[in-house]
Scaffold this motif. Structure first.
Motif, PDB file in Angstrom:
ATOM      1  N   LEU A 117      26.778 -16.306  -5.788  1.00  0.00           N
ATOM      2  CA  LEU A 117      25.323 -16.195  -5.833  1.00  0.00           C
ATOM      3  C   LEU A 117      24.820 -15.190  -4.789  1.00  0.00           C
ATOM      4  O   LEU A 117      24.010 -14.308  -5.095  1.00  0.00           O
ATOM      5  N   PHE A 118      25.320 -15.282  -3.562  1.00  0.00           N
ATOM      6  CA  PHE A 118      24.900 -14.366  -2.506  1.00  0.00           C
ATOM      7  C   PHE A 118      25.431 -12.949  -2.736  1.00  0.00           C
ATOM      8  O   PHE A 118      24.756 -11.976  -2.410  1.00  0.00           O
ATOM      9  N   ASN A 119      26.620 -12.820  -3.309  1.00  0.00           N
ATOM     10  CA  ASN A 119      27.127 -11.489  -3.653  1.00  0.00           C
ATOM     11  C   ASN A 119      26.273 -10.852  -4.744  1.00  0.00           C
ATOM     12  O   ASN A 119      26.027  -9.644  -4.724  1.00  0.00           O
ATOM     13  N   TYR A 120      25.823 -11.655  -5.684  1.00  0.00           N
ATOM     14  CA  TYR A 120      24.901 -11.157  -6.712  1.00  0.00           C
ATOM     15  C   TYR A 120      23.630 -10.630  -6.051  1.00  0.00           C
ATOM     16  O   TYR A 120      23.126  -9.565  -6.416  1.00  0.00           O
ATOM     17  N   ALA A 121      23.116 -11.372  -5.076  1.00  0.00           N
ATOM     18  CA  ALA A 121      21.902 -10.930  -4.373  1.00  0.00           C
ATOM     19  C   ALA A 121      22.141  -9.605  -3.666  1.00  0.00           C
ATOM     20  O   ALA A 121      21.293  -8.707  -3.711  1.00  0.00           O
ATOM     21  N   ALA A 122      23.289  -9.464  -3.028  1.00  0.00           N
ATOM     22  CA  ALA A 122      23.586  -8.220  -2.305  1.00  0.00           C
ATOM     23  C   ALA A 122      23.670  -7.042  -3.260  1.00  0.00           C
ATOM     24  O   ALA A 122      23.228  -5.941  -2.940  1.00  0.00           O
ATOM     25  N   ASN A 123      24.196  -7.259  -4.453  1.00  0.00           N
ATOM     26  CA  ASN A 123      24.317  -6.181  -5.438  1.00  0.00           C
ATOM     27  C   ASN A 123      23.015  -5.940  -6.200  1.00  0.00           C
ATOM     28  O   ASN A 123      22.576  -4.816  -6.353  1.00  0.00           O
ATOM     29  N   PHE A 124      22.403  -7.019  -6.669  1.00  0.00           N
ATOM     30  CA  PHE A 124      21.222  -6.892  -7.519  1.00  0.00           C
ATOM     31  C   PHE A 124      20.011  -6.402  -6.742  1.00  0.00           C
ATOM     32  O   PHE A 124      19.240  -5.595  -7.220  1.00  0.00           O
ATOM     33  N   PHE A 125      19.828  -6.907  -5.537  1.00  0.00           N
ATOM     34  CA  PHE A 125      18.659  -6.544  -4.748  1.00  0.00           C
ATOM     35  C   PHE A 125      18.932  -5.345  -3.868  1.00  0.00           C
ATOM     36  O   PHE A 125      18.147  -5.013  -2.999  1.00  0.00           O
ATOM     37  N   ASN A 126      20.100  -4.709  -4.080  1.00  0.00           N
ATOM     38  CA  ASN A 126      20.422  -3.446  -3.419  1.00  0.00           C
ATOM     39  C   ASN A 126      20.351  -3.556  -1.902  1.00  0.00           C
ATOM     40  O   ASN A 126      19.740  -2.740  -1.243  1.00  0.00           O
ATOM     41  N   VAL A 127      20.958  -4.597  -1.366  1.00  0.00           N
ATOM     42  CA  VAL A 127      20.948  -4.798   0.071  1.00  0.00           C
ATOM     43  C   VAL A 127      22.010  -3.894   0.678  1.00  0.00           C
ATOM     44  O   VAL A 127      23.197  -4.069   0.445  1.00  0.00           O
ATOM     45  N   ARG A 128      21.569  -2.885   1.398  1.00  0.00           N
ATOM     46  CA  ARG A 128      22.490  -1.968   2.053  1.00  0.00           C
ATOM     47  C   ARG A 128      22.003  -1.734   3.465  1.00  0.00           C
ATOM     48  O   ARG A 128      20.819  -1.741   3.734  1.00  0.00           O
ATOM     49  N   SER A 129      22.929  -1.511   4.348  1.00  0.00           N
ATOM     50  CA  SER A 129      22.572  -1.185   5.715  1.00  0.00           C
ATOM     51  C   SER A 129      23.623  -0.241   6.262  1.00  0.00           C
ATOM     52  O   SER A 129      24.576   0.099   5.588  1.00  0.00           O
ATOM     53  N   SER A 130      23.441   0.180   7.508  1.00  0.00           N
ATOM     54  CA  SER A 130      24.429   1.066   8.107  1.00  0.00           C
ATOM     55  C   SER A 130      25.737   0.324   8.358  1.00  0.00           C
ATOM     56  O   SER A 130      26.797   0.910   8.337  1.00  0.00           O
ATOM     57  N   ALA A 131      25.639  -0.988   8.579  1.00  0.00           N
ATOM     58  CA  ALA A 131      26.839  -1.795   8.767  1.00  0.00           C
ATOM     59  C   ALA A 131      27.351  -2.228   7.393  1.00  0.00           C
ATOM     60  O   ALA A 131      26.557  -2.496   6.501  1.00  0.00           O
ATOM     61  N   PRO A 132      28.667  -2.295   7.215  1.00  0.00           N
ATOM     62  CA  PRO A 132      29.182  -2.736   5.924  1.00  0.00           C
ATOM     63  C   PRO A 132      28.809  -4.196   5.660  1.00  0.00           C
ATOM     64  O   PRO A 132      28.796  -5.002   6.582  1.00  0.00           O
ATOM     65  N   VAL A 133      28.485  -4.521   4.418  1.00  0.00           N
ATOM     66  CA  VAL A 133      28.136  -5.881   4.041  1.00  0.00           C
ATOM     67  C   VAL A 133      29.414  -6.680   3.879  1.00  0.00           C
ATOM     68  O   VAL A 133      30.316  -6.277   3.147  1.00  0.00           O
ATOM     69  N   LYS A 134      29.502  -7.783   4.580  1.00  0.00           N
ATOM     70  CA  LYS A 134      30.687  -8.624   4.486  1.00  0.00           C
ATOM     71  C   LYS A 134      30.548  -9.515   3.269  1.00  0.00           C
ATOM     72  O   LYS A 134      29.620 -10.292   3.161  1.00  0.00           O
ATOM     73  N   ARG A 135      31.433  -9.363   2.338  1.00  0.00           N
ATOM     74  CA  ARG A 135      31.431 -10.164   1.122  1.00  0.00           C
ATOM     75  C   ARG A 135      32.164 -11.473   1.376  1.00  0.00           C
ATOM     76  O   ARG A 135      33.046 -11.555   2.218  1.00  0.00           O
ATOM     77  N   CYS A 136      31.808 -12.467   0.602  1.00  0.00           N
ATOM     78  CA  CYS A 136      32.462 -13.776   0.728  1.00  0.00           C
ATOM     79  C   CYS A 136      33.892 -13.699   0.223  1.00  0.00           C
ATOM     80  O   CYS A 136      34.202 -12.949  -0.641  1.00  0.00           O
TER      81      CYS A 136
END
Length: 136
Positions: A117-136
């Motif tokens: 669910l949270f990975n979907y949010a990171a992909n769907f809502f285009n959550v990006r930052s300078s730091a890499p997003v840690k996936r579950c």
């Protein structure tokens, strides 16, 4: 990068720097709708996902009081696991069945489903930052 963001804004696509705040219950509903209408998951799979994520929604509404999905951090995840460890559930889902503590396999399924669910949010809502997003 500026040209890419301008192109995304012109086409009404989410920009690289865009962020849409979403509550966990709203995120859950969008994720379930995505599985039902886009991925065309089976009815039983969606029922299992709905049951697993209902524990997360109950936790954030009653015990944790986190409003937005972006506010859910490692500390809340640890509290969620503690909450699940103390949860009594009916093994077959019926309200009159004898309740028992959640077993490890059930706990793992709930956590993997919530992670998805949270990975979907990171992909769907285009959550990006300078730091890499840690996936579950």
């Amino acid at each position: 990068m500026a040209a890419e963001i301008n192109a995304q804004l012109e086409s009404s696509a989410p920009s690289l720097l865009g962020f849409e705040p979403v509550t966990i219950p709203e995120l859950r509903q969008r994720w379930l709708d995505h599985h039902e209408h886009i991925r065309r998951s089976s009815v039983n799979t969606i029922k299992r996902y709905r049951a697993a994520t209902s524990h997360l929604v109950n936790f954030v509404e009653e015990a944790c009081r986190v409003r937005l999905a972006s506010d859910f951090r490692a500390r809340q995840a640890e509290e969620f696991v503690k909450h699940l460890r103390g949860l009594n559930v009916a093994p077959n889902g019926h309200k009159h069945a004898k309740k028992r503590l959640l077993r490890d396999a059930g706990l793992e399924f709930i956590l993997e489903t919530c992670c998805s669910l949270f990975n979907y949010a990171a992909n769907f809502f285009n959550v990006r930052s300078s730091a890499p997003v840690k996936r579950c």
